[in-house]
Design a protein around this motif. Structure first.
Motif, PDB file in Angstrom:
ATOM      1  N   ASN A  81       0.850  -1.197   0.000  1.00 30.24           N
ATOM      2  CA  ASN A  81       0.000   0.000   0.000  1.00 30.24           C
ATOM      3  C   ASN A  81       0.879   1.238   0.000  1.00 30.24           C
ATOM      4  O   ASN A  81       2.070   1.168   0.293  1.00 30.24           O
ATOM      5  CB  ASN A  81      -1.001   0.020   1.167  1.00 30.24           C
ATOM      6  N   ILE A  82       0.259   2.335  -0.371  1.00 31.19           N
ATOM      7  CA  ILE A  82       0.938   3.630  -0.288  1.00 31.19           C
ATOM      8  C   ILE A  82      -0.175   4.648  -0.057  1.00 31.19           C
ATOM      9  O   ILE A  82      -1.121   4.734  -0.845  1.00 31.19           O
ATOM     10  CB  ILE A  82       1.820   3.892  -1.533  1.00 31.19           C
ATOM     11  N   VAL A  83      -0.104   5.308   1.068  1.00 28.34           N
ATOM     12  CA  VAL A  83      -1.231   6.140   1.503  1.00 28.34           C
ATOM     13  C   VAL A  83      -0.707   7.463   2.070  1.00 28.34           C
ATOM     14  O   VAL A  83       0.224   7.462   2.879  1.00 28.34           O
ATOM     15  CB  VAL A  83      -2.070   5.430   2.600  1.00 28.34           C
ATOM     16  N   VAL A  84      -1.311   8.558   1.649  1.00 25.96           N
ATOM     17  CA  VAL A  84      -0.913   9.884   2.137  1.00 25.96           C
ATOM     18  C   VAL A  84      -2.065  10.473   2.942  1.00 25.96           C
ATOM     19  O   VAL A  84      -3.247  10.302   2.583  1.00 25.96           O
ATOM     20  CB  VAL A  84      -0.532  10.798   0.941  1.00 25.96           C
ATOM     21  N   ARG A  85      -1.737  11.136   4.032  1.00 24.43           N
ATOM     22  CA  ARG A  85      -2.750  11.762   4.881  1.00 24.43           C
ATOM     23  C   ARG A  85      -3.579  12.722   4.031  1.00 24.43           C
ATOM     24  O   ARG A  85      -3.030  13.484   3.223  1.00 24.43           O
ATOM     25  CB  ARG A  85      -2.036  12.526   6.005  1.00 24.43           C
ATOM     26  N   LYS A 140      -1.489  15.478  -3.063  1.00 25.83           N
ATOM     27  CA  LYS A 140      -1.191  16.350  -4.220  1.00 25.83           C
ATOM     28  C   LYS A 140      -0.045  17.314  -3.941  1.00 25.83           C
ATOM     29  O   LYS A 140       0.036  18.375  -4.538  1.00 25.83           O
ATOM     30  CB  LYS A 140      -2.444  17.120  -4.658  1.00 25.83           C
ATOM     31  N   HIS A 141       0.829  16.952  -3.014  1.00 27.91           N
ATOM     32  CA  HIS A 141       2.003  17.786  -2.749  1.00 27.91           C
ATOM     33  C   HIS A 141       3.296  16.995  -2.943  1.00 27.91           C
ATOM     34  O   HIS A 141       4.344  17.379  -2.424  1.00 27.91           O
ATOM     35  CB  HIS A 141       1.955  18.352  -1.319  1.00 27.91           C
ATOM     36  N   GLY A 142       3.184  15.889  -3.651  1.00 34.27           N
ATOM     37  CA  GLY A 142       4.401  15.135  -3.962  1.00 34.27           C
ATOM     38  C   GLY A 142       4.827  14.119  -2.910  1.00 34.27           C
ATOM     39  O   GLY A 142       5.859  13.472  -3.072  1.00 34.27           O
ATOM     40  N   LEU A 172      -0.159   7.866 -10.238  1.00 32.85           N
ATOM     41  CA  LEU A 172       1.114   7.819  -9.501  1.00 32.85           C
ATOM     42  C   LEU A 172       1.975   6.670 -10.032  1.00 32.85           C
ATOM     43  O   LEU A 172       3.162   6.832 -10.303  1.00 32.85           O
ATOM     44  CB  LEU A 172       0.829   7.646  -7.998  1.00 32.85           C
ATOM     45  N   TYR A 173       1.371   5.503 -10.217  1.00 34.18           N
ATOM     46  CA  TYR A 173       2.138   4.338 -10.662  1.00 34.18           C
ATOM     47  C   TYR A 173       2.650   4.521 -12.094  1.00 34.18           C
ATOM     48  O   TYR A 173       3.780   4.152 -12.411  1.00 34.18           O
ATOM     49  CB  TYR A 173       1.291   3.060 -10.551  1.00 34.18           C
ATOM     50  N   GLN A 174       1.811   5.129 -12.942  1.00 32.97           N
ATOM     51  CA  GLN A 174       2.252   5.355 -14.323  1.00 32.97           C
ATOM     52  C   GLN A 174       3.412   6.337 -14.361  1.00 32.97           C
ATOM     53  O   GLN A 174       4.335   6.200 -15.163  1.00 32.97           O
ATOM     54  CB  GLN A 174       1.090   5.867 -15.175  1.00 32.97           C
TER      55      GLN A 174
HETATM   56  C1  LIG Z   1      -2.608   7.724  -4.390  1.00 32.72           C
HETATM   57  C2  LIG Z   1      -1.981   8.669  -3.359  1.00 32.72           C
HETATM   58  C3  LIG Z   1      -1.039   7.855  -2.478  1.00 32.72           C
HETATM   59  C4  LIG Z   1      -1.174   9.751  -4.091  1.00 32.72           C
HETATM   60  O1  LIG Z   1      -0.466  10.514  -3.124  1.00 32.72           O
HETATM   61  P1  LIG Z   1      -0.091  12.046  -3.381  1.00 32.72           P
HETATM   62  O2  LIG Z   1       0.824  12.488  -2.306  1.00 32.72           O
HETATM   63  O3  LIG Z   1      -1.320  12.822  -3.582  1.00 32.72           O
HETATM   64  O4  LIG Z   1       0.709  11.903  -4.762  1.00 32.72           O
HETATM   65  P2  LIG Z   1       1.611  12.991  -5.502  1.00 32.72           P
HETATM   66  O5  LIG Z   1       1.274  14.375  -5.026  1.00 32.72           O
HETATM   67  O6  LIG Z   1       3.027  12.559  -5.406  1.00 32.72           O
HETATM   68  O7  LIG Z   1       1.087  12.838  -6.978  1.00 32.72           O
HETATM   69  C5  LIG Z   1       1.590  11.791  -7.806  1.00 32.72           C
HETATM   70  C6  LIG Z   1       0.857  11.747  -9.143  1.00 32.72           C
HETATM   71  O8  LIG Z   1      -0.445  11.209  -8.941  1.00 32.72           O
HETATM   72  C7  LIG Z   1      -1.394  11.910  -9.741  1.00 32.72           C
HETATM   73  N1  LIG Z   1      -2.385  12.496  -8.821  1.00 32.72           N
HETATM   74  C8  LIG Z   1      -2.410  12.345  -7.475  1.00 32.72           C
HETATM   75  N2  LIG Z   1      -3.492  12.958  -6.963  1.00 32.72           N
HETATM   76  C9  LIG Z   1      -4.157  13.509  -8.003  1.00 32.72           C
HETATM   77  C10 LIG Z   1      -5.356  14.267  -8.107  1.00 32.72           C
HETATM   78  N3  LIG Z   1      -6.101  14.599  -7.026  1.00 32.72           N
HETATM   79  N4  LIG Z   1      -5.745  14.680  -9.344  1.00 32.72           N
HETATM   80  C11 LIG Z   1      -5.022  14.347 -10.433  1.00 32.72           C
HETATM   81  N5  LIG Z   1      -3.866  13.618 -10.383  1.00 32.72           N
HETATM   82  C12 LIG Z   1      -3.458  13.202  -9.184  1.00 32.72           C
HETATM   83  C13 LIG Z   1      -0.640  12.905 -10.573  1.00 32.72           C
HETATM   84  O9  LIG Z   1      -0.342  12.256 -11.788  1.00 32.72           O
HETATM   85  C14 LIG Z   1       0.638  13.101  -9.779  1.00 32.72           C
HETATM   86  O10 LIG Z   1       1.707  13.335 -10.632  1.00 32.72           O
HETATM   87  P3  LIG Z   1       2.372  14.821 -10.748  1.00 32.72           P
HETATM   88  O11 LIG Z   1       3.211  14.944  -9.513  1.00 32.72           O
HETATM   89  O12 LIG Z   1       3.157  14.733 -11.997  1.00 32.72           O
HETATM   90  O13 LIG Z   1       1.224  15.781 -10.793  1.00 32.72           O
HETATM   91  C15 LIG Z   1      -3.081   9.379  -2.499  1.00 32.72           C
HETATM   92  O14 LIG Z   1      -4.058   9.923  -3.364  1.00 32.72           O
HETATM   93  C16 LIG Z   1      -3.770   8.477  -1.485  1.00 32.72           C
HETATM   94  O15 LIG Z   1      -3.292   8.322  -0.356  1.00 32.72           O
HETATM   95  N6  LIG Z   1      -4.914   7.854  -1.876  1.00 32.72           N
HETATM   96  C17 LIG Z   1      -5.679   6.978  -0.956  1.00 32.72           C
HETATM   97  C18 LIG Z   1      -4.976   5.665  -0.706  1.00 32.72           C
HETATM   98  C19 LIG Z   1      -4.819   4.850  -1.958  1.00 32.72           C
HETATM   99  O16 LIG Z   1      -5.754   4.670  -2.711  1.00 32.72           O
HETATM  100  N7  LIG Z   1      -3.584   4.346  -2.175  1.00 32.72           N
HETATM  101  C20 LIG Z   1      -3.278   3.506  -3.320  1.00 32.72           C
HETATM  102  C21 LIG Z   1      -3.683   2.093  -3.110  1.00 32.72           C
HETATM  103  S1  LIG Z   1      -2.941   1.379  -1.685  1.00 32.72           S
END
Ligand SMILES: CC(C)(COP(=O)(O)OP(=O)(O)OC[C@H]1O[C@@H](n2cnc3c(N)ncnc32)[C@H](O)[C@@H]1OP(=O)(O)O)[C@@H](O)C(=O)NCCC(=O)NCCS
Length: 143
Positions: free
Chosen positions: A69-73, A78-80, A115-117
């Motif tokens: 899993n990978i999960v952000v608060r 959307k802050h990297g 994110l994965y792509q």
């Molecule tokens: C998936 C998740 C981990 C992404 O974390 P994040 O910190 O928001 O990710 P990032 O800010 O590094 O964004 C990474 C990429 O994801 C995409 N992305 C993430 N959130 C997005 C949003 N709200 N809208 C559009 N694109 C989004 C973008 O392509 C982004 O790439 P960029 O940096 O070139 O814009 C987060 O949304 C999350 O915790 N989701 C719930 C838990 C979950 O479903 N986890 C995956 C399965 S375990």
């Protein structure tokens, strides 16, 4: 300052009561705890100073590993941070000798798929109706 470190049981206990509300993780505490205690599992956490703002884990069976899993608060998304965690998980897996990273994601989870792509994971198969009515996409990245 955002830092990444290994997750331990104290870290999990800190977020125990907010796992669902603040992270919307689908794992409950006891499953998570047994994962942390598994010697093939490695979890990393991201912290903003001392506050835990994300986590991600892999389960290793050399030369393969699964991203569990990978999960952000929620209010840190959307802050990297997800990308930061992913980069560190990949580096960590590579340091252990992992060559193939796999993961499985709900086809409707477009943020996670993006994110994965971004990290060049490629779709290798589909598991039909894996999440009830939704399919799971299996993705792979060679590292
Ligand atoms: C998936 C998740 C981990 C992404 O974390 P994040 O910190 O928001 O990710 P990032 O800010 O590094 O964004 C990474 C990429 O994801 C995409 N992305 C993430 N959130 C997005 C949003 N709200 N809208 C559009 N694109 C989004 C973008 O392509 C982004 O790439 P960029 O940096 O070139 O814009 C987060 O949304 C999350 O915790 N989701 C719930 C838990 C979950 O479903 N986890 C995956 C399965 S375990």
């Amino acid at each position: 300052m955002i830092t990444i470190s290994k997750m331990n049981l104290d870290d999990l206990n800190q977020i125990k009561n907010i796992l669902f509300s603040d992270f919307d993780d689908f794992w409950n505490y006891s499953i998570f705890k047994s994962e942390l205690e598994n010697s093939n599992s490695y979890y990393l956490i991201a912290k903003d100073n001392s506050k835990i703002i994300g986590f991600g884990g892999i389960k290793v069976s050399i030369p393969d590993a699964d991203i569990m899993n990978i999960v952000v608060r929620k209010n840190y998304r959307k802050h990297g941070i997800g990308s930061f965690l992913m980069r560190e998980l990949i580096n960590f897996a590579s340091s252990l000798g992992v060559k193939n990273l796999f993961l499985e994601v709900n086809e409707k989870n477009s943020y996670a798929i993006s994110l994965y792509q971004k990290f060049n994971f490629k779709e290798i198969s589909i598991r039909k109706n894996y999440y009830n009515e939704n399919n799971a996409i299996i993705m792979k990245k060679e590292i």
